[in-house]
Write an enzyme that holds these catalytic residues in place. Structure first.
Site, PDB file in Angstrom:
ATOM      1  N   ASP A  38      -1.511   6.539   6.123  1.00 20.79           N
ATOM      2  CA  ASP A  38      -1.585   5.185   6.529  1.00 20.79           C
ATOM      3  C   ASP A  38      -2.316   4.987   7.765  1.00 20.79           C
ATOM      4  O   ASP A  38      -2.684   5.881   8.428  1.00 20.79           O
ATOM      5  CB  ASP A  38      -0.163   4.869   6.800  1.00 20.79           C
ATOM      6  CG  ASP A  38       0.006   3.310   6.516  1.00 20.79           C
ATOM      7  OD1 ASP A  38      -0.832   2.665   6.268  1.00 20.79           O
ATOM      8  OD2 ASP A  38       1.184   2.806   7.301  1.00 20.79           O
TER       9      ASP A  38
ATOM     10  N   LYS B 264       0.623  -1.198   0.046  1.00 21.52           N
ATOM     11  CA  LYS B 264       0.111   0.105  -0.012  1.00 21.52           C
ATOM     12  C   LYS B 264       0.744   1.218  -0.037  1.00 21.52           C
ATOM     13  O   LYS B 264       0.784   2.073  -0.803  1.00 21.52           O
ATOM     14  CB  LYS B 264      -0.810   0.051   1.268  1.00 21.52           C
ATOM     15  CG  LYS B 264      -1.887  -1.293   1.268  1.00 21.52           C
ATOM     16  CD  LYS B 264      -2.798  -1.074   2.553  1.00 21.52           C
ATOM     17  CE  LYS B 264      -2.457  -1.391   3.617  1.00 21.52           C
ATOM     18  NZ  LYS B 264      -1.888  -2.703   3.898  1.00 21.52           N
ATOM     19  N   THR B 265       1.742   1.441   0.865  1.00 21.23           N
ATOM     20  CA  THR B 265       2.921   2.407   0.794  1.00 21.23           C
ATOM     21  C   THR B 265       3.538   2.784  -0.293  1.00 21.23           C
ATOM     22  O   THR B 265       3.699   3.585  -1.042  1.00 21.23           O
ATOM     23  CB  THR B 265       3.817   2.259   1.844  1.00 21.23           C
ATOM     24  OG1 THR B 265       2.912   2.055   3.227  1.00 21.23           O
ATOM     25  CG2 THR B 265       4.626   3.550   2.077  1.00 21.23           C
TER      26      THR B 265
ATOM     27  N   ARG C  81       6.731  -8.285   1.618  1.00 22.35           N
ATOM     28  CA  ARG C  81       7.536  -7.644   2.661  1.00 22.35           C
ATOM     29  C   ARG C  81       8.366  -8.769   3.418  1.00 22.35           C
ATOM     30  O   ARG C  81       9.527  -8.603   3.660  1.00 22.35           O
ATOM     31  CB  ARG C  81       6.874  -6.664   3.793  1.00 22.35           C
ATOM     32  CG  ARG C  81       7.564  -6.446   4.949  1.00 22.35           C
ATOM     33  CD  ARG C  81       6.789  -5.670   5.971  1.00 22.35           C
ATOM     34  NE  ARG C  81       5.962  -4.453   5.299  1.00 22.35           N
ATOM     35  CZ  ARG C  81       5.123  -3.599   5.849  1.00 22.35           C
ATOM     36  NH1 ARG C  81       4.618  -4.181   7.052  1.00 22.35           N
ATOM     37  NH2 ARG C  81       4.678  -2.812   5.248  1.00 22.35           N
TER      38      ARG C  81
ATOM     39  N   THR D 195      -5.668  -1.540   7.081  1.00 18.91           N
ATOM     40  CA  THR D 195      -5.713  -2.804   7.177  1.00 18.91           C
ATOM     41  C   THR D 195      -7.132  -3.457   7.546  1.00 18.91           C
ATOM     42  O   THR D 195      -7.148  -4.405   7.783  1.00 18.91           O
ATOM     43  CB  THR D 195      -4.677  -3.198   8.005  1.00 18.91           C
ATOM     44  OG1 THR D 195      -4.846  -2.699   9.279  1.00 18.91           O
ATOM     45  CG2 THR D 195      -3.316  -2.876   7.620  1.00 18.91           C
TER      46      THR D 195
END
Length: 339
Positions: free
Chosen positions: A111, A66-67, A219, A160
């Protein structure tokens, strides 16, 4: 595979490496083909019109990009990027300061947007729709609202837990993307690209081995790649092959399904101590020496997705897949086990 809380440099190292490994353009972004195509259309249309694109909401579990997508949006538009988060904005004045500092066409990335305070959230409604904020000066009957005009900008919100977003806020986003866990093939491509950036010679079999143990999350794939690289360097392996990657991941207690020490401890306690359940979450957490939040937010989602654990009204229950993974035989005398 989380770093120890005793190592304050671990998170900084992770952030630095993640930043270096992030794709910079939409064409470089592996996986999420539908989201990539949809977002590309939104950005292309905005460029053709010469306007800021609609506000974008990105939802999905942690670590899926997302980032990275927010940074790519700013790069594709050739505009500035301002980054903040919901928990960091406690007051409406905090948000007003951020918004008033935006330039024409900038991208504002928030975020964990579902954790915005209520006053900041209400201010954001007006900013998203009318590109204006009202700053209250003074208190009581003498208070005055001073309107501040904002340049057109694009808000990219990430969450999230999309279900916690208030309806009025969710409806103000012109484009909503749900990010899913990655297929092994996509993760293999990410491992290959990251290995190239890190200068790690690695075989295709080793790339696939890391990808299969990465829980569908880029990640984690990049984190495991770095640990395999460390293992190869210290043990004197000039190239990472499948044997080296398997040995490294076994050392770091990541098994062939991607389960780590905590995951296996939860399953072992559930199957051995509680006969497969049902057992309450707090009791299960105590049995493995972890906090309730750690078990429910770190271990359980993956175990449920792998079909090894089920949440029921009476407690947590192990499935036959859990017993099979532990090399145990599922009992046939517990009627609640597979109910």
């Amino acid at each position: 595979m989380e770093h120890s809380e005793l190592d304050p440099t671990a998170d900084v190292e992770d952030r630095d490496y993640e930043s270096a490994l992030r794709p910079k353009r939409l064409a470089e972004f592996e996986g999420q083909p539908r989201v990539r195509e949809q977002l590309g259309l939104v950005l292309d249309a905005a460029r053709h019109r010469g306007t800021a694109p609609d506000h974008v909401l990105l939802s999905g579990p942690p670590g899926l990009g997302k980032t990275t997508l927010a940074m790519i949006i700013a790069a594709e538009l050739g505009t500035g990027l301002r980054i903040s988060s919901g928990p960091a904005i406690q007051h409406a004045g905090d948000l007003a300061a951020i918004l008033s500092g935006l330039a024409d066409g900038d991208v504002l990335f928030l975020d964990e947007i579902h954790r915005l305070s209520r006053p900041a959230e209400e201010m954001l409604y007006l900013a998203m729709e009318d590109f204006r904020v009202d700053v209250i000066v003074g208190k009581g009957p003498g208070a005055t609202a001073i309107p501040i005009e904002l340049p057109p900008f694009t808000l990219v919100g990430a969450t999230t837990r999309a279900g916690l977003l208030p309806g009025p806020l969710r409806d103000r986003f012109g484009f909503t993307a749900q990010l899913d866990f990655y297929a092994v093939g996509d993760l293999t491509g990410i491992v290959a690209a990251s290995a190239g950036k890190l200068g790690v010679p690695i075989d295709a079999d080793a790339q696939g081995e890391i990808a299969r143990r990465s829980r569908g999350t880029p990640r984690i794939a990049n984190r495991l790649l770095r640990r395999v690289r460390d293992f190869a360097q210290v043990r004197g392996h000039a190239r990472v092959d499948r044997g080296v990657s398997r040995a490294a991941l076994e050392l770091y207690e990541v098994d062939e399904r991607g389960l780590d020490r905590l995951d296996r401890a939860v399953l072992d306690a559930l199957c051995r101590l509680f006969d497969g359940g049902p057992v309450g979450l707090s009791t299960l957490a105590l049995s493995v020496g972890e906090e309730v939040e750690t078990v429910s937010e770190v271990a359980e989602p993956f175990l449920i997705r792998e079909g090894m654990l089920v949440r029921t009204p009476r407690g947590r229950v192990a499935t036959r897949a859990a017993y099979a993974h532990l090399g145990m035989t599922a009992p046939s005398t517990n009627p609640a086990l597979f109910d």
